[in-house]
Design a protein around this motif. Sequence first.
Motif, PDB file in Angstrom:
ATOM      1  N   HIS A   7     -30.591 -23.436   2.114  1.00 18.71           N
ATOM      2  CA  HIS A   7     -31.311 -22.860   3.257  1.00 18.71           C
ATOM      3  C   HIS A   7     -32.715 -23.448   3.243  1.00 18.71           C
ATOM      4  O   HIS A   7     -33.482 -23.188   2.318  1.00 18.71           O
ATOM      5  CB  HIS A   7     -31.328 -21.339   3.113  1.00 18.71           C
ATOM      6  CG  HIS A   7     -32.055 -20.639   4.210  1.00 18.71           C
ATOM      7  ND1 HIS A   7     -32.173 -19.273   4.244  1.00 18.71           N
ATOM      8  CD2 HIS A   7     -32.707 -21.076   5.311  1.00 18.71           C
ATOM      9  CE1 HIS A   7     -32.865 -18.906   5.307  1.00 18.71           C
ATOM     10  NE2 HIS A   7     -33.208 -19.996   5.970  1.00 18.71           N
ATOM     11  N   ALA A  52     -29.565 -24.757   7.596  1.00 21.37           N
ATOM     12  CA  ALA A  52     -28.633 -24.466   6.506  1.00 21.37           C
ATOM     13  C   ALA A  52     -27.678 -25.645   6.382  1.00 21.37           C
ATOM     14  O   ALA A  52     -27.121 -26.111   7.382  1.00 21.37           O
ATOM     15  CB  ALA A  52     -27.855 -23.187   6.782  1.00 21.37           C
ATOM     16  N   ALA A  64     -26.271 -26.090  10.150  1.00 18.71           N
ATOM     17  CA  ALA A  64     -26.644 -25.213  11.260  1.00 18.71           C
ATOM     18  C   ALA A  64     -28.166 -25.135  11.313  1.00 18.71           C
ATOM     19  O   ALA A  64     -28.812 -24.930  10.291  1.00 18.71           O
ATOM     20  CB  ALA A  64     -26.065 -23.813  11.076  1.00 18.71           C
ATOM     21  N   PHE A  66     -31.081 -22.877  13.090  1.00 14.30           N
ATOM     22  CA  PHE A  66     -31.103 -21.561  13.704  1.00 14.30           C
ATOM     23  C   PHE A  66     -32.485 -20.949  13.636  1.00 14.30           C
ATOM     24  O   PHE A  66     -33.365 -21.428  12.939  1.00 14.30           O
ATOM     25  CB  PHE A  66     -30.078 -20.639  13.019  1.00 14.30           C
ATOM     26  CG  PHE A  66     -30.302 -20.500  11.539  1.00 14.30           C
ATOM     27  CD1 PHE A  66     -31.089 -19.477  11.025  1.00 14.30           C
ATOM     28  CD2 PHE A  66     -29.717 -21.392  10.645  1.00 14.30           C
ATOM     29  CE1 PHE A  66     -31.303 -19.348   9.659  1.00 14.30           C
ATOM     30  CE2 PHE A  66     -29.919 -21.271   9.270  1.00 14.30           C
ATOM     31  CZ  PHE A  66     -30.707 -20.250   8.783  1.00 14.30           C
ATOM     32  N   PHE A  78     -30.040 -13.761  16.617  1.00 14.56           N
ATOM     33  CA  PHE A  78     -29.904 -14.879  15.686  1.00 14.56           C
ATOM     34  C   PHE A  78     -29.294 -15.998  16.511  1.00 14.56           C
ATOM     35  O   PHE A  78     -28.138 -15.922  16.923  1.00 14.56           O
ATOM     36  CB  PHE A  78     -28.977 -14.484  14.531  1.00 14.56           C
ATOM     37  CG  PHE A  78     -28.902 -15.508  13.417  1.00 14.56           C
ATOM     38  CD1 PHE A  78     -29.636 -15.320  12.258  1.00 14.56           C
ATOM     39  CD2 PHE A  78     -28.072 -16.614  13.506  1.00 14.56           C
ATOM     40  CE1 PHE A  78     -29.553 -16.230  11.209  1.00 14.56           C
ATOM     41  CE2 PHE A  78     -27.982 -17.524  12.471  1.00 14.56           C
ATOM     42  CZ  PHE A  78     -28.722 -17.337  11.320  1.00 14.56           C
ATOM     43  N   ILE A  80     -28.233 -19.909  17.066  1.00 15.05           N
ATOM     44  CA  ILE A  80     -27.881 -21.169  16.419  1.00 15.05           C
ATOM     45  C   ILE A  80     -28.104 -22.288  17.432  1.00 15.05           C
ATOM     46  O   ILE A  80     -27.404 -22.373  18.444  1.00 15.05           O
ATOM     47  CB  ILE A  80     -26.431 -21.149  15.919  1.00 15.05           C
ATOM     48  CG1 ILE A  80     -26.236 -20.035  14.888  1.00 15.05           C
ATOM     49  CG2 ILE A  80     -26.057 -22.515  15.332  1.00 15.05           C
ATOM     50  CD1 ILE A  80     -24.801 -19.833  14.431  1.00 15.05           C
ATOM     51  N   LEU A  83     -24.735 -26.503  15.426  1.00 13.56           N
ATOM     52  CA  LEU A  83     -23.733 -26.243  14.394  1.00 13.56           C
ATOM     53  C   LEU A  83     -22.775 -27.420  14.415  1.00 13.56           C
ATOM     54  O   LEU A  83     -22.164 -27.704  15.453  1.00 13.56           O
ATOM     55  CB  LEU A  83     -22.991 -24.939  14.687  1.00 13.56           C
ATOM     56  CG  LEU A  83     -21.890 -24.534  13.711  1.00 13.56           C
ATOM     57  CD1 LEU A  83     -22.486 -24.118  12.377  1.00 13.56           C
ATOM     58  CD2 LEU A  83     -21.064 -23.394  14.288  1.00 13.56           C
ATOM     59  N   CYS A 102     -24.061 -17.593   8.158  1.00  9.98           N
ATOM     60  CA  CYS A 102     -25.066 -17.263   9.185  1.00  9.98           C
ATOM     61  C   CYS A 102     -24.946 -15.803   9.603  1.00  9.98           C
ATOM     62  O   CYS A 102     -25.964 -15.113   9.760  1.00  9.98           O
ATOM     63  CB  CYS A 102     -24.904 -18.171  10.405  1.00  9.98           C
ATOM     64  SG  CYS A 102     -25.471 -19.858  10.165  1.00  9.98           S
ATOM     65  N   GLU A 103     -23.731 -15.328   9.779  1.00 12.33           N
ATOM     66  CA  GLU A 103     -23.534 -13.938  10.176  1.00 12.33           C
ATOM     67  C   GLU A 103     -24.066 -12.983   9.105  1.00 12.33           C
ATOM     68  O   GLU A 103     -24.728 -11.992   9.420  1.00 12.33           O
ATOM     69  CB  GLU A 103     -22.052 -13.676  10.433  1.00 12.33           C
ATOM     70  CG  GLU A 103     -21.773 -12.322  11.029  1.00 12.33           C
ATOM     71  CD  GLU A 103     -20.322 -12.141  11.418  1.00 12.33           C
ATOM     72  OE1 GLU A 103     -19.942 -10.968  11.643  1.00 12.33           O
ATOM     73  OE2 GLU A 103     -19.575 -13.130  11.506  1.00 12.33           O
ATOM     74  N   LEU A 114     -25.417 -12.608  17.179  1.00 14.83           N
ATOM     75  CA  LEU A 114     -25.408 -14.002  16.756  1.00 14.83           C
ATOM     76  C   LEU A 114     -24.964 -14.796  17.973  1.00 14.83           C
ATOM     77  O   LEU A 114     -23.892 -14.538  18.522  1.00 14.83           O
ATOM     78  CB  LEU A 114     -24.437 -14.210  15.587  1.00 14.83           C
ATOM     79  CG  LEU A 114     -24.432 -15.614  14.995  1.00 14.83           C
ATOM     80  CD1 LEU A 114     -24.264 -15.543  13.483  1.00 14.83           C
ATOM     81  CD2 LEU A 114     -23.342 -16.467  15.590  1.00 14.83           C
TER      82      LEU A 114
END
Length: 148
Positions: A7, A52, A64, A66, A78, A80, A83, A102-103, A114
């Motif tokens: 991350h 990430a 991803a 975000f 959140f 994104i 991805l 991510c979730e 999300l």
Amino acid sequence: MTREVVHLMADSPDLIRWLEGAEPLHRMLRPQMEAGYVSKMQRILGEGAHLALVHQSGVIRALAMFRAFHNTWNGYRFYIDDLVTDDSQRSAGHGHFLISWCEDLARGWGCTALTLESGVQRGAAHRFYFRERMTVEAFSFIKTITQP
């Protein structure tokens, strides 16, 4: 082989090394990005975005980009931006692993939704999002602003 997530934020150690490794994968999704990938990503991360990277022994399989923010429609969102999974690694579970990660992060941050946007031409991606129990709730409209 074990999957791990790195991350990254603007001040992350080894940021440049990870960005250099992520560029070829990111360009699979965004081939139109101008030259200077590392500096562009540093600028975007400096504005509050996160990145990430799913990797196996340092080989990046999915990424991803975000951010999270409040809006009037779905609360603490959140979002994104990008991805992407390596084309040669499709259906290996990397995308599912990353979206689940991510979730979990979104839940930990207190987000209420999300969300992401996906180009209308990306049918395979849409099938994946539906399998991940995402729904289409709005259209995204865009108007290019030309600068004088």
